[in-house]
Design a protein around this motif. Structure first.
Motif, short mmCIF file in Angstrom:
data_model
loop_
_atom_site.label_atom_id
_atom_site.label_comp_id
_atom_site.label_asym_id
_atom_site.label_seq_id
_atom_site.Cartn_x
_atom_site.Cartn_y
_atom_site.Cartn_z
N VAL A 1 20.44 -140.68 0.19
CA VAL A 1 21.75 -140.95 -0.01
C VAL A 1 22.12 -140.82 -1.53
N PRO A 2 23.19 -140.18 -1.90
CA PRO A 2 23.50 -140.15 -3.47
C PRO A 2 24.16 -141.48 -3.68
N ARG A 3 23.30 -141.90 -4.62
CA ARG A 3 23.97 -143.28 -5.43
C ARG A 3 25.13 -143.07 -5.94
N GLY A 4 25.90 -144.07 -6.14
CA GLY A 4 27.20 -144.05 -7.00
C GLY A 4 27.22 -143.85 -8.51
N ARG A 5 27.90 -143.28 -9.06
CA ARG A 5 27.90 -143.14 -10.47
C ARG A 5 28.29 -144.46 -11.42
N ILE A 6 27.65 -144.42 -12.55
CA ILE A 6 28.25 -145.52 -13.48
C ILE A 6 28.64 -144.94 -14.47
N LEU A 7 29.96 -145.45 -14.91
CA LEU A 7 30.83 -144.82 -15.72
C LEU A 7 31.08 -145.81 -17.02
N ALA A 8 31.66 -144.98 -17.97
CA ALA A 8 31.93 -145.85 -19.24
C ALA A 8 33.51 -146.35 -18.81
N ALA A 9 34.10 -147.27 -19.79
CA ALA A 9 35.48 -147.66 -19.71
C ALA A 9 36.42 -146.48 -19.42
N ASP A 10 36.11 -145.51 -20.28
CA ASP A 10 37.10 -144.04 -20.13
C ASP A 10 36.73 -143.27 -19.31
N THR B 1 33.64 -141.92 -18.88
CA THR B 1 32.42 -141.05 -19.24
C THR B 1 31.52 -141.54 -18.45
N VAL B 2 30.53 -140.28 -17.64
CA VAL B 2 29.43 -140.42 -16.68
C VAL B 2 28.34 -140.82 -17.57
N LEU B 3 27.91 -142.02 -17.37
CA LEU B 3 26.65 -142.88 -17.86
C LEU B 3 25.21 -142.56 -17.17
N ALA B 4 25.56 -142.54 -15.64
CA ALA B 4 24.61 -142.23 -14.74
C ALA B 4 24.97 -141.49 -13.37
N ARG B 5 24.32 -140.74 -12.89
CA ARG B 5 24.69 -139.75 -11.54
C ARG B 5 23.47 -139.51 -10.93
N SER B 6 23.79 -139.14 -9.84
CA SER B 6 22.59 -138.68 -8.85
C SER B 6 22.79 -137.13 -8.64
N TYR C 1 20.92 -139.06 -16.38
CA TYR C 1 21.45 -140.25 -17.42
C TYR C 1 22.03 -139.25 -18.38
N PRO C 2 23.16 -138.50 -18.43
CA PRO C 2 23.77 -137.52 -19.27
C PRO C 2 23.55 -137.91 -20.81
N LEU C 3 23.88 -139.26 -21.16
CA LEU C 3 23.82 -139.52 -22.67
C LEU C 3 22.19 -140.18 -23.04
N GLY C 4 21.30 -139.92 -22.24
CA GLY C 4 19.87 -140.26 -22.42
C GLY C 4 19.63 -141.80 -22.96
N SER C 5 19.26 -142.05 -24.06
CA SER C 5 18.77 -143.16 -24.64
C SER C 5 19.85 -144.21 -24.95
#
Lengths: 484, 437
Positions: free
Chosen positions: A50-59, A61-66, A83-87
């Motif tokens: 199952v795809p996990r939900g995304r983790i987003l910044a306040a604005d 910006t996608v921080l984590a996606r499946s 994790y599009p923004l890496g470290s």
């Protein structure tokens, strides 16, 4: 023979009864333990489908996606994390992987992120619930503030935490050195090499690392002195160099002599010996009370995995001891030395409590949980963690911290057009080589603070006012500079 | 309604069960429903009705409940095998047809059971040879350290499945002849009245054989099954509890001795004691299978996850289908899979179905007039029940896990054929007893 046959049948019925009993044991009575056993991978495998939900910044910006991944060997589809923004956000966000397991928000928010996939028990549930995509997590993290924190640290090991003192929102949480969670998941050997490194790269320094706070802790001592009514900002104490506390002489920075100084001046110039006297005057009992109100001696109530949080306070042989303990030298506790070990998050909370007129808000990383259709499932409301001190005492302390930036040790934190309050700190690590942990805690704007920060730069030459204060300045400027 | 008509009618639910089960799996796999499941259900019903006609013709008075119960179990087995991999179900369906043919042939040809009694020594010898063949280099095969099968050309035959029938036939015949002597005994030693050595001898030989089987075949499960059937027969033949109690003691001593010395049996016992130990879990020949069995059952809970919903971790590696998450799910572990998909309720229902078959078997034994018939029906029912106990007990950690099949459900031709022969013999006893004089 028929009696014997009947008896034999009874024996066999009993044997089959044992079989039913044991089946019940595994399915109904002891199923919880078996389900939770680390060797049992069924829930993990199920969750991967199952795809996990995304983790987003306040604005947004996608921080984590499946992303979908098709395996050729088994012919099955599974989802893996990207994790599009890496470290950059690995500290607060963490990672999620079947073999590495989970850290950070990926772990503390696993339930909404994974959706109901794991909890589905019967085929009927499955038909009823339909779509199984997990919920999105919108965090309080602001990319511009986070970027300013990361840029400020550069390649130097250290950490920055920025809070909105009015709400407890975590605006930035940076820890250096960092690592790329994408590589940790996909590159074999990368994670193993991280575990072997000596620089504690897997640690989220903001919540897990132990630092000696040094002079930034004087804010806590001053708060205890003023709010308890034992002193005012204008009460004078002896600030002469080399006074003996607990049988050992204490020195001021650079060996400076101050004579009788007010509490206000002591903070502005960070006079150690004066604060040694303040702490002794305040006493262990009051020190303990105010430390606890600021959140010391317990793990911060952050929405973050419990074992990735560290309680700040005095440690003896690796165990937390209260300020009232006979092993605590209260004069040196008062200047942030002795056995004190704190996290950057805790010091940011101290700064935020002063900034918010004594009201410490619960720090939190999650702003809201949004389902796949965009409906808000849960919104995190600001919540009071503790009333640390009276508004009046907080206002006095706030103006004292304004003086520190205006004319004292923290001038490097001043912003053009905006007044800033703060406190510097320099905790010695290696006196011979002149290496220190350099601190700055502060807030801005001074008269109506909207951001509170804590900055620590590890193991470097110089003083907190020179190295850490400019980083805090940039982070606060980014936070005050509108959205993003 | 006559008994035979009741039997025919009772076959319909099992065919419906097959249809519904397959439909559920289709629905899960392809998300649309094809009429394939109806076709399979119809074919299954046709086959069962054909077998029913054979019973109607050659054993019209036989017990009418056993065959429909068997059909229910067989169809559940087919559904689960289909769910693991279609090829298993196709092969099993072929074996099911062959099994039904064997059933019909046995029922039609063994009209008089006296023939079995007269040839009991030949049958016993043949059974022992079959049992020991797996140890013969060249044709014998070892699975996980146990020697259980013979390879004949492309096929592999499970020796114990066929031997169990022969041994029961022999024991029933032998005990029919000697039971009077065993009951009335000779000398009394330590409060236990012992029969003359001449008659005790063969019993000791049987015990010795069970022990030898443990050592040679290295399989605790099948020797438990054989020896248990022997004790059950000894008890029913003599009506004296002291024999089976002494027998259990002797077997336990022997099993302990062998268990503490034969490495393969030792491993099984260690895995049984602590299946969740990470070290045993990861060791080859360790507790992985048993632990996964328990995990699968816990995953099923009370109601199960539904057909086709258990996690098997199925891998297709060339033509070979393996299930790394629940190894041997088509044979040893099929009970765990059923509990995973249909829950405690499904597992209990299956055990109840087996118990009902056993109950009918004992009822046949009670009704039989001839002592040999009585003993034969008792022995066949007992060995059948013990086989279920050994494998389900292994899967649920009641006893150490050993590889015997779950009758009529597990994948495998030998098991299916042998159990259909067993069923035919039971029905023959029933027919003889209930035939109007």
């Amino acid at each position: 023979m028929n009696t014997s046959i009947r008896n034999l049948f009874v024996v066999l019925v009993l044997l089959f009864g044992v079989l039913v009993a044991f089946t019940s044991r595994w399915t109904v009575f002891e199923d919880g333990d078996l389900r939770a056993d680390a060797l049992n991978r069924r829930d993990v495998i199920r969750a991967e489908r199952v795809p996990r939900g995304r983790i987003l910044a306040a604005d947004g910006t996608v921080l984590a996606r499946s992303v979908r991944e098709r395996s050729r060997s088994s012919g099955t589809t599974r989802y893996v994390r990207r994790y599009p923004l890496g470290s950059k956000y690995v500290g607060p966000v963490g990672y999620s992987d079947t073999s590495l397991t989970q850290t950070g928000l990926e772990r503390s928010m696993n339930e909404p992120l994974a959706g109901k996939a794991v909890k589905l028990t019967t085929a009927v549930d499955r038909l009823v619930t339909g779509d199984q995509r997990g919920d999105d997590i919108r965090t309080t993290l602001r990319p511009r503030v986070q970027q300013a924190a990361l840029d400020g640290l550069g390649d130097r090991p250290g950490s920055v935490v920025a809070l909105d003192p009015r709400t407890g929102k975590v605006l930035a949480m940076a820890s250096r050195p960092g690592f790329d969670p994408n590589k940790a998941i996909n590159e074999s050997g990368y994670y193993a090499s991280l575990t072997k490194r000596s620089d504690r790269v897997l640690l989220n320094r903001a919540t897990q690392d132990a630092y000696v706070p040094g002079s930034v802790f004087k804010v806590v001592t001053a708060a205890a002195a003023i709010d308890s009514g034992k002193m005012t900002a204008d009460t004078t104490v002896d600030g002469s160099n080399g006074q003996v506390f607990s049988g050992a002489p204490m020195n001021n920075y650079g060996g400076a002599q101050y004579g009788q100084v007010t509490l206000r001046t002591s903070l502005t110039n960070s006079v150690n010996t004066a604060f040694g006297n303040v702490a002794e005057l305040v006493g262990k009992e009051t020190m303990r009370r105010y430390m606890r109100r600021f959140g010391f001696d317990a793990k911060p109530p952050l929405d973050y995995p419990d074992d990735q949080l560290r309680a700040s306070g005095s440690y003896r042989d690796g165990r937390l001891i209260p300020a009232t303990s006979r092993f605590v030298d209260v004069a040196r506790l008062g200047i942030g030395q002795d056995k004190l070990q704190v996290t950057p998050l805790q010091m940011a909370m101290v700064s935020a409590a002063v900034a918010n007129r004594g009201r410490l808000m619960k720090p939190h990383l999650v702003d809201r949980i949004v389902d796949a259709d965009g409906r808000v499932q849960r919104e995190v409301e600001p919540e009071l963690q503790q009333r640390v001190m009276g508004a009046g005492a907080a206002d006095v302390l706030r103006s004292m911290m304004g003086d520190v930036v205006n004319e004292g040790t923290g001038t490097a934190a001043s912003l053009s057009g905006i007044t800033v309050g703060g406190k510097t700190g320099t905790a010695e690590r290696d006196i011979r080589r002149g290496l220190n942990d350099l601190w700055f805690i502060g807030f801005a704007p001074l008269d109506d603070p909207k951001v509170a920060v804590a900055v620590v730069v590890e193991n470097t030459t110089g003083a907190g006012g020179v190295v850490a204060a400019p980083i805090a300045r940039d982070v606060m400027q980014a936070a005050l500079g509108g959205d993003g | 309604m006559t008994a035979r008509n009741r039997e025919a009618l009772a076959l319909v639910p099992s065919a419906l069960l097959l249809t519904a089960g397959l439909a559920a799996i289709f629905l899960r796999r392809d998300e649309f429903l094809s009429n394939e499941s109806l076709v399979y259900g119809g074919v299954f019903l046709g086959l069962c009705l054909a077998a029913h006609l054979v019973i109607r013709w050659s054993a019209p008075n036989a017990d009418p409940y056993i065959f429909p119960l068997v059909a229910v179990l067989a169809c559940l087995g087919l559904v689960e095998l289909y769910r693991i991999d279609e090829s298993f179900a196709q092969a099993q369906a072929r074996w099911f047809v062959i099994g039904l043919v064997m059933f019909a042939v046995t029922l039609a040809s063994v009209r008089d059971l006296r023939w079995l009694q007269d040839n009991k020594y030949t049958i016993a010898l043949a059974s022992l040879v079959v049992l020991l063949l797996p140890r013969v280099p060249g044709i014998g095969q070892s699975t996980n350290g146990a020697y259980l099968s013979i390879s004949v050309g492309p096929m592999s035959v499970q020796a114990a499945e066929f031997a169990k029938i022969g041994i029961v036939v022999f024991l029933a015949g032998y005990l029919r002849d000697t039971r009077q002597v065993l009951i009335h005994g000779g000398r009394r030693i330590l409060g236990l009245s012992l029969p003359p050595l001449r008659h005790l001898g063969p019993l000791l030989v049987i015990w010795g054989t069970a022990m030898l089987m443990l050592i040679f075949i290295r399989d605790l499960g099948s020797s438990l099954m054989f020896f248990g059937a022997f004790l059950a027969l000894l008890y029913v033949a003599t009506g004296r509890l002291s024999y089976p109690l002494a027998g259990i003691g002797a077997f336990a001593a022997g099993a302990w001795f062998v268990g503490s010395r034969v490495g393969h049996v030792q491993d099984r016992v260690a895995a049984w004691r602590d299946p969740l130990d990470p070290e045993l879990f990861n060791a080859t020949g360790g507790s992985y299978q048993l632990a996964q069995s328990l995990f699968a059952q816990a995953d099923g809970g009370l109601f199960g996850r539904g057909f086709g919903q258990a996690e098997l971790g199925t891998m297709v590696d060339g033509d070979l289908v393996t299930t790394p998450l629940l190894p041997a799910s088509q044979t040893d572990m099929i009970y765990a899979l059923i509990v995973n998909e249909t829950g405690l309720l499904g597992g209990a229902a299956i055990l109840l179905a087996y118990l009902l078959i056993v109950q009918r078997g004992f009822r046949i034994a009670s009704l039989a007039r001839d002592p040999f018939h009585k003993l034969l029906a008792t022995g066949l029912s007992a060995v059948f029940a013990l086989q279920v106990f050994v494998i389900v007990g292994g899967v649920t950690k009641v006893i150490p896990l050993t590889g015997v099949t779950l009758p009529f459900m597990s994948y495998g031709g030998s098991s299916l054929m042998a159990n259909f022969i067993l069923l035919a013999l039971l029905l023959r006893v029933s027919e003889t007893a209930r035939r109007p004089a």
